[in-house]
Scaffold this motif. Structure first.
Motif, short mmCIF file in Angstrom:
data_model
loop_
_atom_site.label_atom_id
_atom_site.label_comp_id
_atom_site.label_asym_id
_atom_site.label_seq_id
_atom_site.Cartn_x
_atom_site.Cartn_y
_atom_site.Cartn_z
N SER A 1 5.67 6.88 -42.47
CA SER A 1 4.80 7.93 -41.94
C SER A 1 5.60 9.18 -41.61
CB SER A 1 4.06 7.43 -40.70
OG SER A 1 4.96 7.21 -39.62
N LEU A 2 6.82 9.00 -41.12
CA LEU A 2 7.66 10.16 -40.80
C LEU A 2 8.21 10.82 -42.06
CD1 LEU A 2 9.49 8.63 -37.72
CD2 LEU A 2 7.94 10.57 -37.68
N PHE A 3 8.57 10.03 -43.04
CA PHE A 3 9.08 10.60 -44.29
C PHE A 3 8.01 11.44 -44.99
CE2 PHE A 3 12.54 7.24 -44.58
CZ PHE A 3 13.56 8.16 -44.35
N CYS A 4 6.74 11.17 -44.69
CA CYS A 4 5.67 11.98 -45.29
C CYS A 4 5.76 13.44 -44.85
CB CYS A 4 4.30 11.41 -44.92
SG CYS A 4 3.87 9.87 -45.79
N LEU A 5 6.44 13.71 -43.76
CA LEU A 5 6.62 15.10 -43.32
C LEU A 5 7.43 15.91 -44.33
CD1 LEU A 5 7.37 14.67 -39.50
CD2 LEU A 5 5.26 15.47 -40.56
N VAL B 1 -0.70 15.97 -45.87
CA VAL B 1 0.29 15.09 -45.25
C VAL B 1 -0.41 13.97 -44.48
CG1 VAL B 1 2.12 14.99 -43.52
CG2 VAL B 1 2.04 16.89 -45.14
N ILE B 2 -1.48 14.30 -43.77
CA ILE B 2 -2.23 13.27 -43.05
C ILE B 2 -2.78 12.23 -44.03
CG2 ILE B 2 -4.32 12.84 -41.70
CD1 ILE B 2 -3.82 15.48 -40.27
N ASN C 1 -6.53 4.57 -34.32
CA ASN C 1 -5.36 5.39 -33.99
C ASN C 1 -5.68 6.88 -34.02
OD1 ASN C 1 -3.68 3.19 -33.54
ND2 ASN C 1 -3.10 3.05 -35.69
N LEU C 2 -6.59 7.28 -34.89
CA LEU C 2 -7.02 8.68 -34.89
C LEU C 2 -7.75 9.02 -33.60
CD1 LEU C 2 -8.24 9.19 -38.58
CD2 LEU C 2 -6.19 10.14 -37.50
N LEU C 3 -8.55 8.08 -33.10
CA LEU C 3 -9.21 8.29 -31.81
C LEU C 3 -8.19 8.40 -30.68
CD1 LEU C 3 -12.23 5.82 -32.06
CD2 LEU C 3 -12.36 8.30 -31.80
N SER C 4 -7.19 7.54 -30.74
CA SER C 4 -6.13 7.59 -29.74
C SER C 4 -5.40 8.93 -29.77
CB SER C 4 -5.15 6.44 -29.97
OG SER C 4 -4.04 6.52 -29.11
N LEU D 1 4.47 17.12 -35.50
CA LEU D 1 5.48 16.10 -35.25
C LEU D 1 4.92 14.98 -34.38
CD1 LEU D 1 8.69 18.23 -34.63
CD2 LEU D 1 8.04 16.99 -36.68
N ILE D 2 4.14 15.34 -33.37
CA ILE D 2 3.56 14.31 -32.52
C ILE D 2 2.57 13.46 -33.31
CG2 ILE D 2 1.99 13.95 -30.57
CD1 ILE D 2 3.38 16.19 -29.12
N PHE D 3 1.81 14.11 -34.19
CA PHE D 3 0.86 13.33 -34.98
C PHE D 3 1.59 12.27 -35.81
CE2 PHE D 3 -1.40 12.28 -38.82
CZ PHE D 3 -2.68 12.03 -38.38
N ALA D 4 2.61 12.70 -36.55
CA ALA D 4 3.33 11.75 -37.41
C ALA D 4 4.01 10.66 -36.59
CB ALA D 4 4.35 12.49 -38.26
#
Length: 753
Positions: free
Chosen positions: A292-296, A558-559, A587-590, A626-629
């Motif tokens: 998920s982070l590498f997707c950035l 990216v999402i 997790n999207l709700l969170s 960054l927080i999202f990823a």
């Protein structure tokens, strides 16, 4: 694979530890000075955007590879001197004369050399000078550090400001923040781990993994600087995520080892089962979070690419350290792992049985699943309400503590120099023929008139803007014989080179406001005179506009990539098509609740006094991405550990309700402890002085708290109960694919030493 790794580790633990020790020593020696190899340039510019092209043309075609520095002069306390005083002028010019001789200084402009009234404060007691430094490979840092030794005056106080000074202050502050956060984290984690495990030896193991992860991640980050520029902010991400996840992964593996040990298995079998269950789950979790982070790296901006790389590196290092370093240590400690145990150990182990508090709580949630689900959703929705008025804007020196010199300079300029214009729009143009030829001058003159007519433009500087009284015919005459007119020769040296020229557009709006960005749009929409072949618009407002437009374009992609990658990995682990979908939605709700909390705190300014920052009325878009990823990955992390345990219990019980309850009982205490531990790490980074990292720490901490309570304790068991066995459904072709690769199931092969 994990059974085989367990057998090999149990047979040769010292060999594994020797290899790990050698690699650790090399990594520590190599990565010790990683901060010195990181770039001050954050890398927010969008490649091939108008602002990036303008900057590149300014450097390559016009030879202006420079960075400005602001020197602010003010009287010393008790001195009522004024800028107009001869002694004041002499003091300023003495300093600037020495500065002008400093290596890397390309030019100095002051009120006394330009007679520009805006360079004097409204009270007449302060003035500033602009120093143009050669940018070079180090962004001008070397020239800046050398210049500072000349900023000495018996009569005046001198402070430095501007973009470069802000970056230098930020790097120094970040270095102090990281060092302090790491030491505080280790101290607090040691106490909490002792409370969680009840044994000092067991508590020490996750700390060992955390320390190794930080050292290895720093070395890998430095290695990446050999072929790419890496921003200094990456070091904080490595420490924060690497340390936090290493502690979590160590906690899960050590807890499972002790659980299997308590069942009376042989030593080799205990280790093999631990790696085949907790070790396999850690591997999938690490792979999921890292992916998920590498997707950035899909973002065009180097900053996001750096953050994705740093985050992926730190998570991978935490995963590998946990899987390869912990097993040999556990093998060597064996029964001694619980030696020197505190009295609470026996009670803690007993609570891990099948009828503990978590078992009862999960049954309560499942009995009232609809009511619990509705209540959790409503609460998450209420927490996300502040998102309705979220504002995105750029960060500036106010992100630094009030004691930072560069921030003090910016605040003084805003307060005492109301008409200063230090962030002009930069227009780079290519003309048909020489810029000072007849066709070029005619086109430039016409464009200048268009620019002056735009709302908010105060003045324009360029070849055809030397004096208001000059006409187009006058400019033709001046530039036809520039050697005869010093005014013309000076302008050519400053604004043009061949068929390339530059215009500086001054404006009345604050550079960080929507009005400044709207001016950029208006300029880009102008119809260019025929002799101007192309025009690029740069400067701070243009850079921010391009940055926001790029976020709007690339963030959905990216999402989507993060969701797709995580969905595939969760399917390969769990064998269900609906479970990944449920995990993504919850997790999207969170995350909506997390972002609502960020708006409430950092945009609206609530708790700003307690947290020690200055609210700016907006959120920096970089922090949100960054927080999202990161938060999405961490949420999936806990989802993986819970669902893996539920799936394991389901394979044994074949009853969904009992499997959910048993999975909650086995994983609930560990997930809660893991959330507490990583929360400590994030909280210590939130204590930093730079608002960027403070927002990262607070945002991720809030995300972990919401996820470990509302989501993991209420939303997940309630939704699992309502969907029943259907949650494990997958189409037949995908089910065959899952069984073919068999990436999650493990068979209990004999594991002999």
């Amino acid at each position: 694979m994990f059974w085989s790794l367990g057998r090999q580790t149990h047979r040769s633990p010292w060999l594994f530890l020797l290899a790990a020790g050698l690699l650790l020593a090399l990594a520590a020696a190599y990565g010790a000075d990683v901060i010195r190899h990181l770039s001050l340039a954050p890398g927010w510019d969008v490649p091939e955007s108008g602002s990036a092209n303008a900057r590149r043309q300014l450097q390559r075609q016009l030879g202006r590879d420079e960075t400005p520095l602001i020197l602010l002069f003010r009287p010393r306390p008790g001195d009522a001197g004024k800028v107009a005083d001869p002694a004041y002028r002499q003091a300023v010019e003495t300093v600037l004369e020495a500065v002008g001789r400093s290596p890397g200084v390309l030019g100095v402009e002051s009120y006394f050399s330009s007679a520009e009234r805006t360079m004097v404060s409204s009270q007449g007691d302060m003035t500033y000078a602009l120093v143009r430094l050669q940018r070079g490979n180090d962004e001008g840092i070397g020239a800046y550090q050398h210049l500072r030794r000349y900023l000495v005056s018996d009569r005046l106080m001198i402070q430095t400001g501007g973009e470069l000074a802000t970056y230098v202050d930020a790097r120094q502050q970040l270095e102090r923040d990281v060092r302090r956060a790491e030491w505080i984290s280790f101290g607090l984690l040691a106490v909490l781990l002792l409370w969680v495990f009840g044994s000092p030896l067991a508590a020490a193991l996750p700390l060992v993994v955390g320390g190794v992860t930080v050292v290895v991640s720093a070395a890998l980050l430095k290695f990446c600087t050999l072929w790419m520029e890496v921003t200094v902010y990456a070091a904080n991400v490595v420490s924060m995520l690497g340390l936090g996840l290493a502690i979590d992964y160590g906690l899960f593996i050590v807890s499972r080892f002790r659980e299997e040990q308590a069942r009376g298995h042989a030593a080799a079998q205990t280790l093999c089962i631990t790696l085949a269950t907790a070790g396999r789950t850690v591997a999938f979790s690490g792979l999921t979070v890292a992916a998920s982070l590498f997707c950035l790296t899909l973002f065009p901006q180097r900053f996001f690419q750096n953050m994705g790389l740093a985050g992926g590196i730190s998570v991978a290092a935490a995963m590998v350290s946990s899987i390869l370093l912990l097993p040999p240590l556990l093998t060597l400690l064996g029964p001694n792992l619980n030696r020197f145990a505190l009295p609470t150990l026996t009670r803690r182990q007993a609570s891990q049985g099948g009828s503990g508090a978590w078992n009862g709580f999960s049954h309560f949630v499942m009995r009232h699943a609809r009511l619990v689900l509705l209540g959790a959703l409503l609460l998450l929705g209420l927490m996300g309400l502040p998102l309705r008025h979220m504002e995105i804007g750029p960060a500036d020196s106010k992100s630094l503590p009030a004691s930072a010199e560069s921030r003090q300079v910016q605040e003084t300029l805003e307060r005492a120099f109301p008409h200063t214009e230090l962030s002009p729009l930069v227009l780079t143009l290519r003309t048909q023929g020489a810029a000072h030829g007849e066709a070029g001058l005619t086109a430039l003159y016409a464009l200048t008139q268009q620019l002056r007519a735009l709302p908010g433009v105060s003045r324009v500087e360029g070849l055809t803007c030397l004096e208001d009284s000059l006409t187009l015919a006058d400019y033709h005459l001046l530039y036809r014989y520039p050697e005869a007119f010093p005014l013309a020769s000076g302008a050519l040296a400053q604004f043009a080179r061949g068929d390339h020229t530059v215009l500086f557009v001054r404006y009345t709006a604050d550079p960080a406001t929507p009005a400044a960005r709207e001016l950029v749009r208006r300029i880009r929409a102008l119809t260019l005179p025929p002799a101007i072949l192309d025009m690029e618009v740069g400067g701070f407002p243009a850079e921010h506009l391009d940055y926001v437009d790029s976020l709007a374009q690339w963030t959905p992609r990216v999402i989507a990539a993060i969701v797709a990658v995580i969905g595939v990995l969760l399917f390969l682990m769990l064998g269900s098509l609906l479970l990944p979908l449920k995990a993504v939605l919850t997790n999207l709700l969170s995350l909506s609740a997390t972002f609502g909390g960020l708006v409430w705190v950092f945009q609206d300014g609530n708790l700003s006094g307690l947290l020690g920052f200055t609210p700016q009325g907006k959120l920096e878009g970089t922090v949100l991405v960054l927080i999202f990823a990161s938060a999405f990955g961490l949420s999936i992390d806990y989802e993986v550990f819970l669902l893996a345990r539920v799936k394991e219990m389901r394979a044994k019980a074949r009853d969904d309700i009992q499997a959910i309850a048993a999975g909650m009982q086995k994983s609930g205490p560990i997930i809660t402890s893991a959330a507490l531990l990583i929360g400590v790490v994030l909280g210590t980074f939130a204590m930093g002085e730079v608002v960027f990292m403070k927002a990262m720490g607070v945002g991720l901490l809030f995300s972990v708290i919401v996820d470990a309570t509302l989501v993991r304790m209420l939303l997940v068991p309630a939704s699992l109960r309502l969907m029943g066995h259907r949650i494990w459904w997958a189409p037949r072709p995908l089910r065959r694919l899952y069984k073919r690769f068999n990436v999650s199931e493990h068979k209990e092969h004999p594991c002999h030493s």
